[in-house]
Design a protein around this motif. Structure first.
Motif, PDB file in Angstrom:
ATOM      1  N   LEU A  98      38.428  18.770  -6.908  1.00  0.00           N
ATOM      2  CA  LEU A  98      38.396  17.705  -8.284  1.00  0.00           C
ATOM      3  C   LEU A  98      36.970  17.367  -8.522  1.00  0.00           C
ATOM      4  O   LEU A  98      36.802  17.004 -10.128  1.00  0.00           O
ATOM      5  CB  LEU A  98      39.684  16.538  -7.643  1.00  0.00           C
ATOM      6  N   TYR A  99      36.649  17.256  -8.020  1.00  0.00           N
ATOM      7  CA  TYR A  99      35.263  16.344  -8.233  1.00  0.00           C
ATOM      8  C   TYR A  99      34.425  17.106  -8.505  1.00  0.00           C
ATOM      9  O   TYR A  99      33.735  16.947  -9.541  1.00  0.00           O
ATOM     10  CB  TYR A  99      34.641  15.626  -6.515  1.00  0.00           C
ATOM     11  N   GLN A 100      34.589  18.885  -8.387  1.00  0.00           N
ATOM     12  CA  GLN A 100      33.157  19.541  -8.846  1.00  0.00           C
ATOM     13  C   GLN A 100      34.115  19.919 -10.042  1.00  0.00           C
ATOM     14  O   GLN A 100      33.106  20.129 -11.345  1.00  0.00           O
ATOM     15  CB  GLN A 100      32.951  21.298  -7.999  1.00  0.00           C
ATOM     16  N   LEU A 101      35.741  19.774 -10.522  1.00  0.00           N
ATOM     17  CA  LEU A 101      35.508  20.100 -11.528  1.00  0.00           C
ATOM     18  C   LEU A 101      35.457  19.145 -12.871  1.00  0.00           C
ATOM     19  O   LEU A 101      35.197  19.423 -14.399  1.00  0.00           O
ATOM     20  CB  LEU A 101      37.010  20.596 -11.577  1.00  0.00           C
ATOM     21  N   ALA A 102      35.278  17.455 -12.326  1.00  0.00           N
ATOM     22  CA  ALA A 102      34.832  16.585 -13.364  1.00  0.00           C
ATOM     23  C   ALA A 102      33.546  16.927 -13.249  1.00  0.00           C
ATOM     24  O   ALA A 102      33.302  16.654 -15.029  1.00  0.00           O
ATOM     25  CB  ALA A 102      35.536  15.604 -12.115  1.00  0.00           C
ATOM     26  N   ILE A 103      32.688  17.644 -13.054  1.00  0.00           N
ATOM     27  CA  ILE A 103      31.613  17.907 -12.904  1.00  0.00           C
ATOM     28  C   ILE A 103      31.095  18.495 -13.956  1.00  0.00           C
ATOM     29  O   ILE A 103      30.199  18.523 -15.364  1.00  0.00           O
ATOM     30  CB  ILE A 103      29.993  17.620 -11.823  1.00  0.00           C
ATOM     31  N   VAL A 104      32.043  19.319 -13.456  1.00  0.00           N
ATOM     32  CA  VAL A 104      31.752  20.828 -15.406  1.00  0.00           C
ATOM     33  C   VAL A 104      32.380  20.446 -15.890  1.00  0.00           C
ATOM     34  O   VAL A 104      32.214  20.110 -17.561  1.00  0.00           O
ATOM     35  CB  VAL A 104      33.071  22.032 -14.182  1.00  0.00           C
ATOM     36  N   ILE A 105      33.722  19.220 -16.897  1.00  0.00           N
ATOM     37  CA  ILE A 105      33.702  18.923 -17.664  1.00  0.00           C
ATOM     38  C   ILE A 105      32.726  18.095 -19.292  1.00  0.00           C
ATOM     39  O   ILE A 105      32.847  17.852 -19.214  1.00  0.00           O
ATOM     40  CB  ILE A 105      35.776  18.357 -17.308  1.00  0.00           C
ATOM     41  N   PHE A 106      32.483  17.065 -17.517  1.00  0.00           N
ATOM     42  CA  PHE A 106      31.869  16.359 -18.268  1.00  0.00           C
ATOM     43  C   PHE A 106      31.320  17.207 -18.829  1.00  0.00           C
ATOM     44  O   PHE A 106      30.262  16.830 -19.715  1.00  0.00           O
ATOM     45  CB  PHE A 106      31.543  15.413 -17.418  1.00  0.00           C
TER      46      PHE A 106
END
Length: 568
Positions: free
Chosen positions: A75-83
């Motif tokens: 989830l943390y990695q996904l948040a970085i990508v979206i941002f």
């Protein structure tokens, strides 16, 4: 875990937070130029900021809930990508509409980074030890908050403001790699993910309706024929327009619907049972004021430096360093004290007092106020934010069921973001209304006429451009006109800062009534295992009465329970 192992595990989280902060702050000093170049108004300026805060607030509890149900690292990695993807697209904006839209998507990723970093820290560090590492997070935030505006101002002045949106890309790639390699989490029991979609819809509707109403309050638009269309005239207290009824009424209905859904949902977005915990409830109240001070000051101080003191974007970044210095020093020093002595309440009380002092003193500034005094006011506000922001989450995590760490942490972060979102919207609406009122006052118009008589055609052209409603470039105005505009915006911005004072007072009251519970030395994982061991001990104890009749009793799990009790 040794200190080295902890720092290795935190390296990816710290870099991810740095990416988030850098991408947000690098454009802060350039926003007046960006919005002006894209033909935006004061309302557009406010929404460029508010859009990010709004989606951050709404998405934070969603990320927190998912963190309790599924893989937190992914989830943390996904948040970085979206941002980062949203940030890069924002760099290609040709008008404020695309910029606002991408800033909204950016906020979704920012909500994940804000919520998950706190949850992941709780997985590997105990509340007692977390103070020093939260100080490290505070230091990284402070460095990015100082360096971001300086870097953004330099890029805007020397290259082009669009490159501000691309600067975070290499750091984001490095953060993804570091998180993958260094972050090793304890194994957790995976639960079936159930998403409260109705709760998400009603929460989004409630917050969005309220913010759209607040940000448009007092503004006036025109139709195709050029006739004024007043939404709400604050000067005449005309609050009972049709749109006011629809927006506020819709927000109230959506809020009631959200509460009903949360009470009935099997996996609520924000479990209302959390509010039975006195620490959580009071921390939420205090976080609202902290968010308002943190986001409001960063947004409108940059405007003050450029529109009221004629600073360039680079200089505006330099001039806000005193506030960041206060945040940096207080977060590091107080974090170390909390870890060393295990005491937290006195520091939070002092922080709330500094919030009150800083907010009130900033409401007294003018365009020609001695900058040494402005620096002191900014330092006090920054120190107050540094003492309260991260430590309110720490206190909640210390007093929450470890199975609800995700929703509890994200809950506090959500209300902090919500406070900042509403605060920026209200402050922006107050600023817009005040500036419009001052610009059209008879005294200001007399000063403008005198300035036009002095500057001739150049002054008349400048005055005509001010009537368009777009944000002015003060540095390009004739000096006689610029002085008047600086005075008007300074009065408007100082007026908006006054809004934060009563919220800061409420924050102090909430902190005073918070239970002064000692910080545990156990991580979230250890507390979970300890709870299971305690349950096993209770089960064995209940069975002893039956088993003793056979003359032989074997107790299982008591070593784990005893070890956990000793650690507590």
């Amino acid at each position: 875990m040794s200190q080295r192992q902890v720092l290795e595990a935190l390296s990816g989280l710290i870099l991810g937070m740095f990416v988030s902060m850098l991408a947000s702050t690098v454009v802060s000093s350039s926003l007046p130029v960006i919005v002006s170049d894209l033909g935006g108004t004061q309302t557009s300026y406010t929404w460029v900021v508010t859009a990010t805060l709004l989606t951050t607030a709404i998405s934070t509890p969603i990320w927190g809930k998912l963190a309790d149900l599924t893989n937190r690292k992914f989830l943390y990695q996904l948040a970085i990508v979206i941002f980062v993807v949203a940030t890069a697209i924002a760099g290609f904006s040709q008008d404020t509409h695309l910029l606002i839209a991408m800033r909204a998507v950016q906020g979704i990723g920012a909500g994940g980074l804000a919520a998950l970093s706190q949850v992941l820290m709780a997985d590997i560090i105990s509340p007692r030890e977390r103070g020093r590492y939260m100080g490290l997070f505070g230091a990284v935030m402070a460095v990015s908050t100082v360096g971001g505006p300086l870097l953004g101002g330099f890029i805007t002045d020397s290259i082009n403001w669009r490159w501000n949106f691309f600067i975070a890309l290499p750091f984001a790639v490095a953060a993804l790699v570091l998180v993958q390699v260094t972050l090793k989490l304890p194994k957790r029991e995976q639960k079936k993910a159930t998403i409260d979609y109705a709760g998400i819809v009603f929460l989004s509707a409630a917050v969005s309706s309220l913010l759209i109403w607040v940000s448009n309050a007092g503004s006036t638009t025109t139709d195709d024929a050029g006739n004024a269309l007043a939404f709400t005239d604050l000067a005449n207290n005309d609050w009972w327009s049709l749109l006011t009824v629809l927006m506020v009424g819709g927000a109230i209905v959506a809020t009631i619907a959200f509460i009903v859904v949360e009470l009935k949902s099997r996996e609520p977005l924000i479990p209302l049972s959390l509010f039975r915990n006195k620490t959580f409830t009071l921390s939420v109240i205090a976080s609202i004021a902290t968010g308002l001070a943190m986001f409001g000051s960063s947004v409108f101080l940059s405007q003050y430096m450029q529109l009221s003191r004629g600073a360039t974007p680079t200089m505006a970044g330099i001039m806000t360093i005193p506030m960041i210095a206060g945040l940096l020093l207080s977060s590091i020093i107080i974090g170390a004290f909390i870890s060393k002595y295990g005491k937290w309440k006195a520091y939070l009380v002092v922080g709330a007092v500094l919030l009150i002092a800083g907010s009130y003193l900033l409401s007294t500034i003018h365009y020609d106020t001695n900058f040494a005094l402005v620096s002191v006011y900014m330092f006090l506000l920054g120190a107050g934010v540094g003492m309260t922001m991260q430590n309110l989450v720490l206190v909640v995590q210390n007093d929450t069921d470890p199975r609800e760490i995700g929703v509890a942490s994200s809950g506090v972060t959500f209300f902090r973001s919500l406070g900042g979102t509403i605060g920026v919207s209200v402050m922006g609406a107050a600023l817009s209304s005040k500036v419009a009122s001052l610009m059209t006052s008879s005294d200001t118009m007399d000063r403008f006429m005198a300035a036009v008589a002095e500057t001739g055609e150049k002054g008349a052209a400048a005055l005509e451009s001010l009537g368009s409603g777009t944000l002015p470039k003060v540095s390009e105005l004739p000096h006689a006109i610029a002085i008047i505009v600086e005075d008007v915006y300074a009065q408007g911005i100082s007026h908006s800062f006054l809004i934060g004072v009563p919220f800061a007072v409420i924050s102090l009251i909430a902190i005073l009534f918070m239970p002064n519970k000692p910080l545990t030395r156990m991580t979230t994982s250890e507390r979970t295992h300890a709870g299971e061991a305690d349950l096993a001990t209770v089960s064995v104890s209940e069975g002893m009465g039956v088993l003793t009749a056979t003359g032989s009793v074997t107790v299982v799990g008591t070593d784990d329970a005893r070890s956990a009790a000793d650690k507590r």
